[in-house]
Design an enzyme around this catalytic site. Structure first.
Site, PDB file in Angstrom:
ATOM      1  N   THR A 147       0.821  -1.212   0.000  1.00  0.00           N
ATOM      2  CA  THR A 147       0.000   0.000   0.000  1.00  0.00           C
ATOM      3  C   THR A 147       0.856   1.263   0.000  1.00  0.00           C
ATOM      4  O   THR A 147       2.006   1.243   0.442  1.00  0.00           O
ATOM      5  CB  THR A 147      -0.909  -0.007   1.261  1.00  0.00           C
ATOM      6  OG1 THR A 147      -1.529   1.261   1.399  1.00  0.00           O
ATOM      7  CG2 THR A 147      -0.092  -0.273   2.530  1.00  0.00           C
ATOM      8  N   ASP A 148       0.254   2.366  -0.457  1.00  0.00           N
ATOM      9  CA  ASP A 148       0.952   3.660  -0.392  1.00  0.00           C
ATOM     10  C   ASP A 148       1.038   4.174   1.047  1.00  0.00           C
ATOM     11  O   ASP A 148       1.802   5.099   1.340  1.00  0.00           O
ATOM     12  CB  ASP A 148       0.271   4.697  -1.295  1.00  0.00           C
ATOM     13  CG  ASP A 148      -1.189   4.985  -0.941  1.00  0.00           C
ATOM     14  OD1 ASP A 148      -1.735   4.337  -0.015  1.00  0.00           O
ATOM     15  OD2 ASP A 148      -1.787   5.866  -1.596  1.00  0.00           O
ATOM     16  N   GLU A 149       0.243   3.567   1.967  1.00  0.00           N
ATOM     17  CA  GLU A 149       0.218   4.085   3.344  1.00  0.00           C
ATOM     18  C   GLU A 149       1.551   3.896   4.059  1.00  0.00           C
ATOM     19  O   GLU A 149       1.793   4.537   5.082  1.00  0.00           O
ATOM     20  CB  GLU A 149      -0.908   3.416   4.144  1.00  0.00           C
ATOM     21  CG  GLU A 149      -2.254   3.637   3.509  1.00  0.00           C
ATOM     22  CD  GLU A 149      -3.434   3.419   4.448  1.00  0.00           C
ATOM     23  OE1 GLU A 149      -3.231   3.317   5.658  1.00  0.00           O
ATOM     24  OE2 GLU A 149      -4.558   3.369   3.933  1.00  0.00           O
ATOM     25  N   TYR A 199      -1.961  -0.667  11.045  1.00  0.00           N
ATOM     26  CA  TYR A 199      -2.075  -1.320   9.729  1.00  0.00           C
ATOM     27  C   TYR A 199      -0.875  -1.002   8.845  1.00  0.00           C
ATOM     28  O   TYR A 199      -0.187  -1.907   8.350  1.00  0.00           O
ATOM     29  CB  TYR A 199      -3.377  -0.874   9.027  1.00  0.00           C
ATOM     30  CG  TYR A 199      -3.365  -1.165   7.537  1.00  0.00           C
ATOM     31  CD1 TYR A 199      -3.437  -2.479   7.074  1.00  0.00           C
ATOM     32  CD2 TYR A 199      -3.253  -0.136   6.594  1.00  0.00           C
ATOM     33  CE1 TYR A 199      -3.402  -2.761   5.702  1.00  0.00           C
ATOM     34  CE2 TYR A 199      -3.219  -0.405   5.235  1.00  0.00           C
ATOM     35  CZ  TYR A 199      -3.298  -1.726   4.794  1.00  0.00           C
ATOM     36  OH  TYR A 199      -3.253  -1.996   3.441  1.00  0.00           O
ATOM     37  N   LYS A 202       2.182  -3.411   7.352  1.00  0.00           N
ATOM     38  CA  LYS A 202       2.474  -3.578   5.914  1.00  0.00           C
ATOM     39  C   LYS A 202       3.928  -3.169   5.625  1.00  0.00           C
ATOM     40  O   LYS A 202       4.627  -3.818   4.840  1.00  0.00           O
ATOM     41  CB  LYS A 202       1.513  -2.736   5.055  1.00  0.00           C
ATOM     42  CG  LYS A 202       0.075  -3.185   5.073  1.00  0.00           C
ATOM     43  CD  LYS A 202      -0.157  -4.585   4.495  1.00  0.00           C
ATOM     44  CE  LYS A 202       0.053  -4.662   2.997  1.00  0.00           C
ATOM     45  NZ  LYS A 202      -0.305  -6.001   2.465  1.00  0.00           N
TER      46      LYS A 202
HETATM   47  P1  NAD Z   1      -9.663  -7.546   2.092  1.00  0.00           P
HETATM   48  O1  NAD Z   1      -9.692  -7.246   3.548  1.00  0.00           O
HETATM   49  O2  NAD Z   1     -10.867  -7.295   1.257  1.00  0.00           O
HETATM   50  O3  NAD Z   1      -9.301  -9.100   1.878  1.00  0.00           O
HETATM   51  C1  NAD Z   1      -8.298  -9.747   2.601  1.00  0.00           C
HETATM   52  C2  NAD Z   1      -8.403 -11.254   2.329  1.00  0.00           C
HETATM   53  O4  NAD Z   1      -7.334 -11.898   3.052  1.00  0.00           O
HETATM   54  C3  NAD Z   1      -9.719 -11.883   2.800  1.00  0.00           C
HETATM   55  O5  NAD Z   1     -10.204 -12.774   1.824  1.00  0.00           O
HETATM   56  C4  NAD Z   1      -9.315 -12.622   4.080  1.00  0.00           C
HETATM   57  O6  NAD Z   1     -10.120 -13.763   4.334  1.00  0.00           O
HETATM   58  C5  NAD Z   1      -7.862 -13.011   3.774  1.00  0.00           C
HETATM   59  N1  NAD Z   1      -7.081 -13.187   4.996  1.00  0.00           N
HETATM   60  C6  NAD Z   1      -6.967 -12.331   6.053  1.00  0.00           C
HETATM   61  N2  NAD Z   1      -6.176 -12.851   7.008  1.00  0.00           N
HETATM   62  C7  NAD Z   1      -5.745 -14.052   6.541  1.00  0.00           C
HETATM   63  C8  NAD Z   1      -4.884 -15.050   7.060  1.00  0.00           C
HETATM   64  N3  NAD Z   1      -4.327 -14.949   8.281  1.00  0.00           N
HETATM   65  N4  NAD Z   1      -4.644 -16.157   6.310  1.00  0.00           N
HETATM   66  C9  NAD Z   1      -5.208 -16.288   5.076  1.00  0.00           C
HETATM   67  N5  NAD Z   1      -6.049 -15.371   4.545  1.00  0.00           N
HETATM   68  C10 NAD Z   1      -6.310 -14.274   5.265  1.00  0.00           C
HETATM   69  O7  NAD Z   1      -8.395  -6.789   1.535  1.00  0.00           O
HETATM   70  P2  NAD Z   1      -8.177  -6.034   0.145  1.00  0.00           P
HETATM   71  O8  NAD Z   1      -8.742  -4.682   0.234  1.00  0.00           O
HETATM   72  O9  NAD Z   1      -8.599  -6.943  -0.954  1.00  0.00           O
HETATM   73  O10 NAD Z   1      -6.591  -5.881   0.152  1.00  0.00           O
HETATM   74  C11 NAD Z   1      -5.765  -6.888  -0.419  1.00  0.00           C
HETATM   75  C12 NAD Z   1      -4.308  -6.461  -0.298  1.00  0.00           C
HETATM   76  O11 NAD Z   1      -4.116  -5.227  -0.978  1.00  0.00           O
HETATM   77  C13 NAD Z   1      -3.852  -6.222   1.143  1.00  0.00           C
HETATM   78  O12 NAD Z   1      -2.552  -6.737   1.282  1.00  0.00           O
HETATM   79  C14 NAD Z   1      -3.866  -4.712   1.299  1.00  0.00           C
HETATM   80  O13 NAD Z   1      -2.908  -4.299   2.235  1.00  0.00           O
HETATM   81  C15 NAD Z   1      -3.511  -4.279  -0.107  1.00  0.00           C
HETATM   82  N6  NAD Z   1      -4.024  -2.957  -0.517  1.00  0.00           N
HETATM   83  C16 NAD Z   1      -5.345  -2.659  -0.389  1.00  0.00           C
HETATM   84  C17 NAD Z   1      -5.824  -1.424  -0.854  1.00  0.00           C
HETATM   85  C18 NAD Z   1      -7.281  -1.046  -0.752  1.00  0.00           C
HETATM   86  O14 NAD Z   1      -7.630   0.081  -1.080  1.00  0.00           O
HETATM   87  N7  NAD Z   1      -8.173  -1.942  -0.349  1.00  0.00           N
HETATM   88  C19 NAD Z   1      -4.935  -0.510  -1.426  1.00  0.00           C
HETATM   89  C20 NAD Z   1      -3.576  -0.853  -1.527  1.00  0.00           C
HETATM   90  C21 NAD Z   1      -3.139  -2.087  -1.087  1.00  0.00           C
HETATM   91  O1  TDX Z   2     -16.698   6.075   7.658  1.00  0.00           O
HETATM   92  C1  TDX Z   2     -15.664   6.578   7.206  1.00  0.00           C
HETATM   93  N1  TDX Z   2     -15.551   7.933   7.142  1.00  0.00           N
HETATM   94  C2  TDX Z   2     -14.423   8.564   6.689  1.00  0.00           C
HETATM   95  O2  TDX Z   2     -14.356   9.799   6.647  1.00  0.00           O
HETATM   96  C3  TDX Z   2     -14.554   5.769   6.744  1.00  0.00           C
HETATM   97  C4  TDX Z   2     -14.645   4.277   6.792  1.00  0.00           C
HETATM   98  C5  TDX Z   2     -13.442   6.420   6.267  1.00  0.00           C
HETATM   99  N2  TDX Z   2     -13.370   7.776   6.251  1.00  0.00           N
HETATM  100  C6  TDX Z   2     -12.150   8.411   5.710  1.00  0.00           C
HETATM  101  C7  TDX Z   2     -10.834   7.913   6.271  1.00  0.00           C
HETATM  102  C8  TDX Z   2      -9.899   8.060   5.095  1.00  0.00           C
HETATM  103  O3  TDX Z   2      -9.387   9.378   5.036  1.00  0.00           O
HETATM  104  O4  TDX Z   2     -12.121   8.082   4.313  1.00  0.00           O
HETATM  105  C9  TDX Z   2     -10.780   7.830   3.878  1.00  0.00           C
HETATM  106  C10 TDX Z   2     -10.704   6.415   3.340  1.00  0.00           C
HETATM  107  O5  TDX Z   2     -10.862   5.537   4.429  1.00  0.00           O
HETATM  108  P1  TDX Z   2     -10.803   3.940   4.240  1.00  0.00           P
HETATM  109  O6  TDX Z   2     -11.794   3.549   3.203  1.00  0.00           O
HETATM  110  O7  TDX Z   2     -10.891   3.324   5.593  1.00  0.00           O
HETATM  111  O8  TDX Z   2      -9.366   3.746   3.579  1.00  0.00           O
HETATM  112  P2  TDX Z   2      -7.890   4.152   4.046  1.00  0.00           P
HETATM  113  O9  TDX Z   2      -7.811   4.302   5.512  1.00  0.00           O
HETATM  114  O10 TDX Z   2      -7.454   5.306   3.195  1.00  0.00           O
HETATM  115  O11 TDX Z   2      -7.109   2.805   3.625  1.00  0.00           O
HETATM  116  C11 TDX Z   2      -7.432   2.140   2.368  1.00  0.00           C
HETATM  117  O12 TDX Z   2      -6.501   2.462   1.370  1.00  0.00           O
HETATM  118  C12 TDX Z   2      -5.206   1.947   1.469  1.00  0.00           C
HETATM  119  C13 TDX Z   2      -7.472   0.630   2.557  1.00  0.00           C
HETATM  120  O13 TDX Z   2      -8.403   0.302   3.573  1.00  0.00           O
HETATM  121  C14 TDX Z   2      -6.122   0.060   2.844  1.00  0.00           C
HETATM  122  O14 TDX Z   2      -6.178  -1.365   2.909  1.00  0.00           O
HETATM  123  C15 TDX Z   2      -5.195   0.464   1.737  1.00  0.00           C
HETATM  124  O15 TDX Z   2      -3.892   0.029   2.006  1.00  0.00           O
END
Ligand code: NAD
Ligand code: TDX
Length: 353
Positions: free
Chosen positions: A134-136, A159, A163
């Protein structure tokens, strides 16, 4: 333009039942040039849902393994049983708010889970390992500037620090043991199948149900939004063509303040449901800020564009409309994910905020 460095025949996808992992598996089975096998290893936590894959896989080339990455024996068994030559590692605890309420699972899954996979690869160094991050990990930006691949890591939440730790392990295993690894750091994704605890799907569902739309703090925090299928394409390109030992930033070139995102969503929901905007505007509720809330993320993705020819293909307006339409068309999916543990957590943690 670059050509394939790897042609995986048996890919282990971790977290393939989650939001982005499932988009990646759906992409693999749409890609006619990929004729190999896919093994999906997922623990099916609250965020994992096999419905995300129903009808999208070729069963003759697909295996699901329910296993927890924290269990080294289970990881070894999956890698061994399916003659894996490439691992694409999505599985993680992924929600920042949950990491603030309870960091332990994040350390165990994101750090120890990645370590276990790397150990399995160390014992079988012919396997290529791609780590999805992630960019975080780069921390928080001021009003200007972009994260590049050489921006120093400065994670701020449990989190993002978990990562960051896993990213460092991947780099260490490449340098120390010579493993073939690639890494991608992506900005915020959105799209269908997104678990409704994250900003965009939570707001969509709360609009449908007439519930408050909770905006943290002043709503001025900025995220860079990318449609999930564009991320899946970037990962697939890096897996095949990325140089070993390199990381690639992936972003949507779509910076928006949270409050802008909520207004864009309201426009979209109002248009698609033919209801007045005012019905949804009145639901906006400013709530207490997230502790340690990163102010701004923005990605410079010129390296993956230049080296691998990737570019985001979905613009935000179209992507949001496709997303809202998907939630309107899938009430059964919504009912499923809103049952059980998820509901309890939401009620306990969002009530009154
Ligand atoms: P998600 O939470 O939707 O899915 C995570 C999956 O991992 C689920 O299917 C869960 O069952 C599985 N999992 C969790 N713990 C586990 C364990 N101990 N063993 C096996 N499986 C397990 O997540 P996502 O949003 O699809 O994110 C996927 C990846 O991308 C993550 O590594 C996250 O850090 C990264 N990422 C997410 C975002 C975003 O915006 N969602 C952005 C950048 C990077
Ligand atoms: O109810 C809300 N109200 C609100 O203002 C929620 C859930 C979020 N927010 C804000 C927090 C953040 O500034 O919105 C922005 C986005 O929040 P999230 O959807 O929780 O995402 P973020 O915290 O930015 O992280 C996401 O992007 C990077 C993913 O959850 C991560 O897995 C990924 O790595």
């Amino acid at each position: 333009m670059s050509t394939d460095l790897r042609t995986p025949k048996s890919i282990l996808v971790t977290g393939g039942a989650g939001f982005i992992g499932s988009a990646f598996i759906r992409l693999l089975f749409r890609d006619k040039s990929f004729t190999g096998r896919v093994t999906n290893l997922d623990a099916l936590t609250y965020a994992g849902n096999l419905e995300n894959l129903a009808g999208h896989v070729d069963e003759s080339r697909y295996t699901f393994v329910k296993a927890d990455l924290r269990d080294m024996k289970a990881v070894e068994a999956a890698v061994e049983a399916h003659a894996i030559d490439c691992i694409v590692h999505f599985a993680a605890e992924s929600h920042v708010d949950r990491s603030i309420h309870g960091p332990r699972d994040f350390i165990e899954t994101n750090v120890l889970g990645t370590f276990n996979l790397l150990e399995a690869v160390r014992a079988r160094p012919a396997i290529h390992f791609h780590h999805v991050s992630t960019d975080e990990v780069y921390g928080s930006l001021g009003d200007t500037g972009l994260f590049t691949e050489s921006t120093p890591y400065d994670p701020r939440s449990p989190y993002s620090s978990s990562k960051a730790a896993s990213d460092h392990l991947v780099s260490a295993y490449h340098h120390t043991y010579g493993l073939s690894t690639t890494l991608s750091n992506c900005s915020n994704n959105y799209g269908p199948h997104h678990f409704p605890e994250k900003l965009i799907p939570l707001m969509i569902l709360n609009c449908f149900e007439g519930k408050p739309l909770p905006i943290y703090g002043d709503g001025g925090n900025v995220r860079d939004w990318l449609y999930v299928d564009d991320h899946a394409e970037a990962v697939w390109l890096v897996v095949r063509r990325g140089r070993s030992g390199q990381s690639y930033n992936v972003g949507g070139k779509c910076e928006k303040k949270n409050v802008e995102v909520v207004h864009a969503l309201i426009d979209t929901v109002a248009r698609l449901t033919q209801r007045p905007r005012a019905d949804f505007e009145k639901l906006i509720t400013y709530v207490k800020d997230r502790p340690g809330h990163d102010r701004r993320y923005a990605i410079d993705c010129s390296k993956i564009e230049r080296e691998l020819g990737w570019a985001p293909r979905h613009d935000f307006t179209r992507g949001l409309a496709d997303t809202v339409r998907w939630y309107l068309d899938n009430p059964k999916w919504i009912a499923n994910v809103k049952s059980g543990a998820y509901r309890t957590w939401l009620d306990q943690n969002y009530a009154g905020r």
